[in-house]
Motif scaffolding. Structure first.
Motif, PDB file in Angstrom:
ATOM      1  N   ARG A   1      44.348  59.346  16.481  1.00  0.00           N
ATOM      2  CA  ARG A   1      43.779  59.187  15.144  1.00  0.00           C
ATOM      3  C   ARG A   1      44.820  58.659  14.152  1.00  0.00           C
ATOM      4  NH1 ARG A   1      43.309  65.242  12.666  1.00  0.00           N
ATOM      5  NH2 ARG A   1      45.367  65.907  13.290  1.00  0.00           N
ATOM      6  N   PHE A   2      46.072  58.521  14.608  1.00  0.00           N
ATOM      7  CA  PHE A   2      47.142  58.091  13.717  1.00  0.00           C
ATOM      8  C   PHE A   2      47.362  56.586  13.791  1.00  0.00           C
ATOM      9  CE2 PHE A   2      47.992  62.579  14.285  1.00  0.00           C
ATOM     10  CZ  PHE A   2      48.133  62.965  12.965  1.00  0.00           C
ATOM     11  N   CYS A   3      47.802  56.048  12.680  1.00  0.00           N
ATOM     12  CA  CYS A   3      48.029  54.609  12.527  1.00  0.00           C
ATOM     13  C   CYS A   3      49.271  54.164  13.304  1.00  0.00           C
ATOM     14  CB  CYS A   3      48.218  54.312  11.039  1.00  0.00           C
ATOM     15  SG  CYS A   3      48.450  52.573  10.664  1.00  0.00           S
ATOM     16  N   ASP A   4      49.205  52.968  13.882  1.00  0.00           N
ATOM     17  CA  ASP A   4      50.349  52.367  14.552  1.00  0.00           C
ATOM     18  C   ASP A   4      51.226  51.710  13.485  1.00  0.00           C
ATOM     19  OD1 ASP A   4      52.180  50.977  16.064  1.00  0.00           O
ATOM     20  OD2 ASP A   4      50.694  49.992  17.340  1.00  0.00           O
ATOM     21  N   MET A   5      52.039  52.524  12.830  1.00  0.00           N
ATOM     22  CA  MET A   5      52.889  52.037  11.740  1.00  0.00           C
ATOM     23  C   MET A   5      53.807  50.910  12.215  1.00  0.00           C
ATOM     24  SD  MET A   5      52.138  53.640   8.985  1.00  0.00           S
ATOM     25  CE  MET A   5      51.626  55.191   8.275  1.00  0.00           C
ATOM     26  N   GLY A   6      54.233  50.982  13.470  1.00  0.00           N
ATOM     27  CA  GLY A   6      55.120  49.960  14.003  1.00  0.00           C
ATOM     28  C   GLY A   6      54.510  48.565  13.938  1.00  0.00           C
ATOM     29  N   TRP A   7      53.210  48.460  14.189  1.00  0.00           N
ATOM     30  CA  TRP A   7      52.549  47.161  14.135  1.00  0.00           C
ATOM     31  C   TRP A   7      52.673  46.561  12.732  1.00  0.00           C
ATOM     32  CZ3 TRP A   7      48.747  44.569  11.534  1.00  0.00           C
ATOM     33  CH2 TRP A   7      48.255  43.407  12.131  1.00  0.00           C
ATOM     34  N   TYR A   8      52.415  47.385  11.719  1.00  0.00           N
ATOM     35  CA  TYR A   8      52.485  46.921  10.335  1.00  0.00           C
ATOM     36  C   TYR A   8      53.926  46.622   9.926  1.00  0.00           C
ATOM     37  CZ  TYR A   8      47.633  48.277  10.142  1.00  0.00           C
ATOM     38  OH  TYR A   8      46.286  48.358  10.397  1.00  0.00           O
ATOM     39  N   LEU A   9      54.851  47.471  10.355  1.00  0.00           N
ATOM     40  CA  LEU A   9      56.254  47.254  10.009  1.00  0.00           C
ATOM     41  C   LEU A   9      56.789  45.966  10.636  1.00  0.00           C
ATOM     42  CD1 LEU A   9      57.597  50.899  10.270  1.00  0.00           C
ATOM     43  CD2 LEU A   9      57.123  49.593   8.182  1.00  0.00           C
ATOM     44  N   ARG A  10      56.373  45.659  11.867  1.00  0.00           N
ATOM     45  CA  ARG A  10      56.812  44.408  12.502  1.00  0.00           C
ATOM     46  C   ARG A  10      56.328  43.191  11.715  1.00  0.00           C
ATOM     47  NH1 ARG A  10      56.119  47.610  16.909  1.00  0.00           N
ATOM     48  NH2 ARG A  10      53.953  47.012  17.293  1.00  0.00           N
ATOM     49  N   LYS A  11      55.200  43.306  11.052  1.00  0.00           N
ATOM     50  CA  LYS A  11      54.663  42.205  10.245  1.00  0.00           C
ATOM     51  C   LYS A  11      55.352  42.106   8.882  1.00  0.00           C
ATOM     52  CE  LYS A  11      51.048  40.915  12.835  1.00  0.00           C
ATOM     53  NZ  LYS A  11      50.802  39.593  13.309  1.00  0.00           N
ATOM     54  N   LEU A  12      55.629  43.248   8.266  1.00  0.00           N
ATOM     55  CA  LEU A  12      56.047  43.254   6.863  1.00  0.00           C
ATOM     56  C   LEU A  12      57.558  43.324   6.628  1.00  0.00           C
ATOM     57  CD1 LEU A  12      53.164  45.536   5.573  1.00  0.00           C
ATOM     58  CD2 LEU A  12      53.435  43.076   5.176  1.00  0.00           C
TER      59      LEU A  12
ATOM     60  N   GLU B   1      64.734  50.798   1.741  1.00  0.00           N
ATOM     61  CA  GLU B   1      64.171  52.046   2.268  1.00  0.00           C
ATOM     62  C   GLU B   1      62.688  51.816   2.574  1.00  0.00           C
ATOM     63  OE1 GLU B   1      63.440  56.579   0.566  1.00  0.00           O
ATOM     64  OE2 GLU B   1      64.914  55.300  -0.406  1.00  0.00           O
ATOM     65  N   ILE B   2      62.210  52.517   3.600  1.00  0.00           N
ATOM     66  CA  ILE B   2      60.802  52.468   3.964  1.00  0.00           C
ATOM     67  C   ILE B   2      60.301  53.900   4.108  1.00  0.00           C
ATOM     68  CG2 ILE B   2      59.099  51.757   5.688  1.00  0.00           C
ATOM     69  CD1 ILE B   2      61.154  49.581   6.553  1.00  0.00           C
ATOM     70  N   LYS B   3      59.162  54.180   3.492  1.00  0.00           N
ATOM     71  CA  LYS B   3      58.525  55.494   3.625  1.00  0.00           C
ATOM     72  C   LYS B   3      57.098  55.266   4.121  1.00  0.00           C
ATOM     73  CE  LYS B   3      60.968  57.148  -0.466  1.00  0.00           C
ATOM     74  NZ  LYS B   3      60.804  57.647  -1.834  1.00  0.00           N
ATOM     75  N   THR B   4      56.677  56.060   5.104  1.00  0.00           N
ATOM     76  CA  THR B   4      55.326  55.928   5.610  1.00  0.00           C
ATOM     77  C   THR B   4      54.607  57.264   5.494  1.00  0.00           C
ATOM     78  OG1 THR B   4      55.891  56.452   7.903  1.00  0.00           O
ATOM     79  CG2 THR B   4      56.008  54.138   7.251  1.00  0.00           C
ATOM     80  N   ALA B   5      53.295  57.194   5.328  1.00  0.00           N
ATOM     81  CA  ALA B   5      52.463  58.396   5.277  1.00  0.00           C
ATOM     82  C   ALA B   5      51.127  58.084   5.916  1.00  0.00           C
ATOM     83  CB  ALA B   5      52.278  58.872   3.844  1.00  0.00           C
ATOM     84  N   ASP B   6      50.690  58.981   6.781  1.00  0.00           N
ATOM     85  CA  ASP B   6      49.378  58.877   7.409  1.00  0.00           C
ATOM     86  C   ASP B   6      48.720  60.228   7.233  1.00  0.00           C
ATOM     87  OD1 ASP B   6      47.144  58.439   8.939  1.00  0.00           O
ATOM     88  OD2 ASP B   6      48.231  57.665  10.677  1.00  0.00           O
TER      89      ASP B   6
END
Length: 143
Positions: A114-125, A136-141
């Motif tokens: 149910r959790f987001c694949d943050m790595g996919w988005y980080l590889r893009k951005l 710095e990068i902060k993530t929240a799901d």
């Protein structure tokens, strides 16, 4: 309770909004879906998103760079690939923080997570934002 998936990109110096948007375009990000660009020029905290034809994208980008919006929250809907997957890019008033709110066809981790694949988005951005002074990068799901 609604779900929230956010990625906050913190910078060591203020980011010029048009520069960030042009960098996103250069990396294949699209701001248009079905001929429409959705954007935010927030003066009053009401987050009143506007839609314009994609033929006006350059006007939107130029407007976001105007001095009168320096202390305003600005935003634009971004599509990171053709499916599309994407979300809202929010430029906070100090221009030291850009938030990406995952809101369009969220990519989840494999295995029915149910959790987001943050790595996919980080590889893009990250390749887009790192040259702009990303510190710095902060993530929240939040489920």
């Amino acid at each position: 309770m609604s779900r929230s998936v956010d990625i906050d990109f913190v910078f060591d110096r203020p980011v010029r909004v048009p520069v960030a948007l042009e960098a996103m375009l250069a990396h294949g990000v699209s701001f248009s879906r079905n001929g429409v660009v959705s954007h935010l020029l927030d003066e009053d905290g009401m987050y009143d998103w506007q839609e314009v034809p994609d033929s006006r994208l350059a006007d939107v980008i130029n407007s976001m760079g105007e001095a009168r919006w320096r202390d305003a929250t600005l935003g634009i809907v971004a599509f990171l690939d053709d499916f599309p997957h994407g979300g809202d890019v929010i430029f906070h008033p100090d221009r030291l923080l850009i938030s990406f709110v995952v809101s369009i066809n969220k990519i989840s981790l494999p295995g029915n997570s149910r959790f987001c694949d943050m790595g996919w988005y980080l590889r893009k951005l990250v390749p887009i934002f790192e040259p702009l002074g990303l510190s710095e990068i902060k993530t929240a799901d939040l489920v």
